[in-house]
Design a protein around this motif. Structure first.
Motif, mmCIF file in Angstrom:
data_model
loop_
_atom_site.group_PDB
_atom_site.id
_atom_site.type_symbol
_atom_site.label_atom_id
_atom_site.label_comp_id
_atom_site.label_asym_id
_atom_site.label_seq_id
_atom_site.Cartn_x
_atom_site.Cartn_y
_atom_site.Cartn_z
ATOM 1 N N LEU A 20 38.644 43.242 55.827
ATOM 2 C CA LEU A 20 39.089 42.787 54.412
ATOM 3 C C LEU A 20 40.391 42.729 54.031
ATOM 4 O O LEU A 20 41.100 43.510 54.253
ATOM 5 N N THR A 21 40.835 41.449 53.623
ATOM 6 C CA THR A 21 42.296 41.349 53.625
ATOM 7 C C THR A 21 42.619 40.704 52.150
ATOM 8 O O THR A 21 43.870 40.499 51.815
ATOM 9 N N GLY A 22 41.548 40.349 51.316
ATOM 10 C CA GLY A 22 41.903 39.739 50.071
ATOM 11 C C GLY A 22 40.539 40.029 49.120
ATOM 12 O O GLY A 22 39.582 40.131 49.531
ATOM 13 N N ALA A 23 40.867 40.165 48.060
ATOM 14 C CA ALA A 23 39.798 40.569 46.834
ATOM 15 C C ALA A 23 40.136 39.805 45.580
ATOM 16 O O ALA A 23 41.285 40.147 44.950
ATOM 17 N N LEU A 24 39.381 38.815 45.182
ATOM 18 C CA LEU A 24 39.855 38.033 43.969
ATOM 19 C C LEU A 24 38.816 38.536 42.775
ATOM 20 O O LEU A 24 37.582 38.864 43.203
ATOM 21 N N ASP A 25 39.199 38.465 41.666
ATOM 22 C CA ASP A 25 38.467 38.684 40.344
ATOM 23 C C ASP A 25 39.205 38.073 39.366
ATOM 24 O O ASP A 25 40.264 37.827 39.179
ATOM 25 N N ILE A 26 38.467 37.632 38.406
ATOM 26 C CA ILE A 26 38.966 37.429 37.043
ATOM 27 C C ILE A 26 39.729 38.234 36.253
ATOM 28 O O ILE A 26 39.559 39.807 36.614
ATOM 29 N N ALA A 27 40.568 37.968 35.463
ATOM 30 C CA ALA A 27 41.454 38.878 34.701
ATOM 31 C C ALA A 27 40.645 39.982 34.005
ATOM 32 O O ALA A 27 39.635 39.499 33.435
ATOM 33 N N GLY A 28 41.086 41.405 34.210
ATOM 34 C CA GLY A 28 40.319 42.381 33.614
ATOM 35 C C GLY A 28 40.423 43.733 34.259
ATOM 36 O O GLY A 28 41.741 43.826 35.015
ATOM 37 N N PRO A 29 39.668 44.952 33.931
ATOM 38 C CA PRO A 29 40.100 46.187 34.037
ATOM 39 C C PRO A 29 40.187 46.365 35.814
ATOM 40 O O PRO A 29 41.007 47.255 36.084
ATOM 41 N N SER A 30 39.408 45.555 36.452
ATOM 42 C CA SER A 30 39.332 45.647 38.000
ATOM 43 C C SER A 30 40.737 45.309 38.592
ATOM 44 O O SER A 30 41.121 45.614 39.895
ATOM 45 N N VAL A 31 41.519 44.208 37.909
ATOM 46 C CA VAL A 31 42.525 43.945 38.880
ATOM 47 C C VAL A 31 43.570 45.007 38.819
ATOM 48 O O VAL A 31 43.899 45.578 37.965
ATOM 49 N N GLY A 32 44.164 44.797 39.946
ATOM 50 C CA GLY A 32 45.063 45.975 40.298
ATOM 51 C C GLY A 32 44.721 47.188 40.887
ATOM 52 O O GLY A 32 45.230 48.075 41.511
ATOM 53 N N GLN A 33 43.146 47.513 40.750
ATOM 54 C CA GLN A 33 42.433 48.532 41.448
ATOM 55 C C GLN A 33 42.259 48.073 43.041
ATOM 56 O O GLN A 33 42.093 46.986 43.500
ATOM 57 N N ARG A 34 42.177 49.223 43.864
ATOM 58 C CA ARG A 34 41.960 49.323 45.149
ATOM 59 C C ARG A 34 40.586 48.549 45.383
ATOM 60 O O ARG A 34 39.483 49.088 44.825
ATOM 61 N N ALA A 35 40.203 47.510 46.069
ATOM 62 C CA ALA A 35 38.823 46.879 46.232
ATOM 63 C C ALA A 35 37.753 47.723 46.813
ATOM 64 O O ALA A 35 36.572 47.578 46.549
ATOM 65 N N THR A 36 38.418 48.676 47.485
ATOM 66 C CA THR A 36 37.450 49.662 48.221
ATOM 67 C C THR A 36 37.298 51.059 47.761
ATOM 68 O O THR A 36 36.729 51.935 48.461
ATOM 69 N N ALA A 37 37.824 51.201 46.485
ATOM 70 C CA ALA A 37 37.827 52.366 45.733
ATOM 71 C C ALA A 37 36.456 53.061 45.634
ATOM 72 O O ALA A 37 36.082 54.423 45.712
ATOM 73 N N PHE A 38 35.287 52.229 45.396
ATOM 74 C CA PHE A 38 33.909 52.720 45.152
ATOM 75 C C PHE A 38 33.464 53.186 46.518
ATOM 76 O O PHE A 38 32.523 53.955 46.631
ATOM 77 N N LEU A 39 34.157 53.177 47.585
ATOM 78 C CA LEU A 39 33.693 53.587 48.904
ATOM 79 C C LEU A 39 34.391 54.901 49.405
ATOM 80 O O LEU A 39 34.104 55.636 50.211
ATOM 81 N N GLY A 40 34.975 55.410 48.242
ATOM 82 C CA GLY A 40 35.901 56.431 48.577
ATOM 83 C C GLY A 40 37.275 56.462 49.095
ATOM 84 O O GLY A 40 38.094 55.361 48.927
ATOM 85 N N ASP A 41 37.714 57.248 50.153
ATOM 86 C CA ASP A 41 38.977 56.988 50.665
ATOM 87 C C ASP A 41 39.047 55.987 51.619
ATOM 88 O O ASP A 41 39.314 56.312 52.996
ATOM 89 N N VAL A 42 38.736 54.740 51.451
ATOM 90 C CA VAL A 42 38.849 53.828 52.460
ATOM 91 C C VAL A 42 40.095 52.826 52.079
ATOM 92 O O VAL A 42 39.774 52.151 51.068
ATOM 93 N N PRO A 43 40.754 52.356 53.083
ATOM 94 C CA PRO A 43 41.897 51.649 52.503
ATOM 95 C C PRO A 43 41.325 49.896 52.307
ATOM 96 O O PRO A 43 40.440 49.693 52.942
ATOM 97 N N GLY A 44 42.300 49.352 51.470
ATOM 98 C CA GLY A 44 41.654 48.207 51.207
ATOM 99 C C GLY A 44 42.644 47.337 50.395
ATOM 100 O O GLY A 44 43.506 48.094 49.805
ATOM 101 N N PRO A 45 42.511 46.286 50.154
ATOM 102 C CA PRO A 45 43.500 45.276 49.401
ATOM 103 C C PRO A 45 43.327 45.669 47.896
ATOM 104 O O PRO A 45 42.236 46.142 47.548
ATOM 105 N N THR A 46 44.264 45.333 47.312
ATOM 106 C CA THR A 46 44.369 45.612 45.563
ATOM 107 C C THR A 46 43.553 43.912 45.263
ATOM 108 O O THR A 46 43.703 42.924 45.577
ATOM 109 N N ILE A 47 42.645 44.334 44.296
ATOM 110 C CA ILE A 47 42.128 43.126 43.657
ATOM 111 C C ILE A 47 43.366 42.340 42.575
ATOM 112 O O ILE A 47 43.917 42.794 41.873
#
Length: 288
Positions: free
Chosen positions: A42-69
């Motif tokens: 996973l190298t990219g994560a897109l979403d519309i402007a909102g509270p998820s933007v700026g969050q780590r895309a894999t945060a819901f999986l715990g301590d898993v590295p991933g790109p920022t939305i």
């Protein structure tokens, strides 16, 4: 023994994947599937402007590295080989425009495109490889082949109805999968779905109401609760009926089909493909 040991075989680089709609239900399912696949990254994560933007895309999986939305399409696609997109038509078309500029392939599960928008996607596919399907489930795409076989065998002596059910949040009706099923059946019967489809019945007046015309293909849509996706094609004859049904209990089937499509596109520079191409059943003969 003497001599120099042969070099260790090189492992292929993981395919780099971006996900659109990263904070939605389908987006998270895709992200989880990608993280669990050693041949994908996973190298990219897109979403519309909102509270998820700026969050780590894999945060819901715990301590898993991933790109920022991000809501910056170009930034989200910059490091990707392929985009997986299950969003909405306008968003998907905007994403594809940047995919073409950057040479990023695309797997499109978005539904609700009109004919002009489908033509735009075909134009994009002249420059980048795209898999587009109204349903990425392996099972659904096998069912499409079964429907063609059934329609050819049964012929014009059976009334055809397509019934589909989805969750309360689905915005298009009938579903893209239901329409595809109707198209497959119509083609097998030598009909044009645009001419024979009936989407609503109320009252007594023809042509869409009153006594059923034999040549029509009817559609019924149900929306409620958290139904992932149920589809039934009913062939009703005199004295018998045949029902071909597919029920999805989890979006995981769509995610796994999407990952197969990502792998299929590896090494393909351009072209518009369907899931039947991905599964190797596009050219399968259907005979009565």
């Amino acid at each position: 023994m003497s001599g120099t040991a042969p070099p260790a075989p090189e492992h292929p680089r993981p395919l780099r994947v971006a996900v659109a709609g990263a904070s939605g239900r389908m987006g998270r399912m895709l992200i989880e599937a990608i993280v669990a696949s050693p041949d994908l990254r996973l190298t990219g994560a897109l979403d519309i402007a909102g509270p998820s933007v700026g969050q780590r895309a894999t945060a819901f999986l715990g301590d898993v590295p991933g790109p920022t939305i991000t809501d910056d399409i170009r930034a989200g696609l910059q490091s990707a080989d392929t985009l997986i997109d299950f969003t909405r038509p306008a968003g998907t078309l905007a994403h594809l425009g940047v995919c073409r500029e950057l040479g990023v392939k695309a797997v499109i599960g978005t539904t609700g495109f009109d004919e002009a928008e489908k033509a735009q996607i075909a134009e994009f596919a002249r420059d980048v490889a795209i898999v587009m399907a109204p349903n990425m489930s392996v099972g659904v795409n096998v069912v499409l082949k079964l429907l063609a076989m059934a329609a050819k065998a049964l012929g014009d002596g059976y009334d055809v109805e397509v019934i589909e059910a989805h969750h309360r949040h689905k915005i298009d009706a009938p579903s893209g999968t239901a329409l595809k099923m109707g198209e497959v059946v119509a083609a097998a019967l030598g009909r044009d779905l645009k001419e024979c489809a009936v989407y609503a019945r109320d009252g007594y007046s023809a042509p869409d109401r009153g006594e059923r015309a034999r040549s029509t293909i009817g559609f019924s849509s149900i929306r409620g609760g958290d139904i992932v996706g149920d589809h039934t094609v009913l062939f009703a004859g005199d004295g018998e009926r045949i029902e071909i049904t597919h029920k999805s209990s989890s979006r995981a089937t769509y995610a796994q089909g999407s990952l197969r499509a990502v792998r299929f596109l590896a090494g393909r520079a351009n072209g518009l493909f369907g899931m039947d191409d991905v599964l190797g059943i596009a050219a399968a003969e259907v005979s009565a």
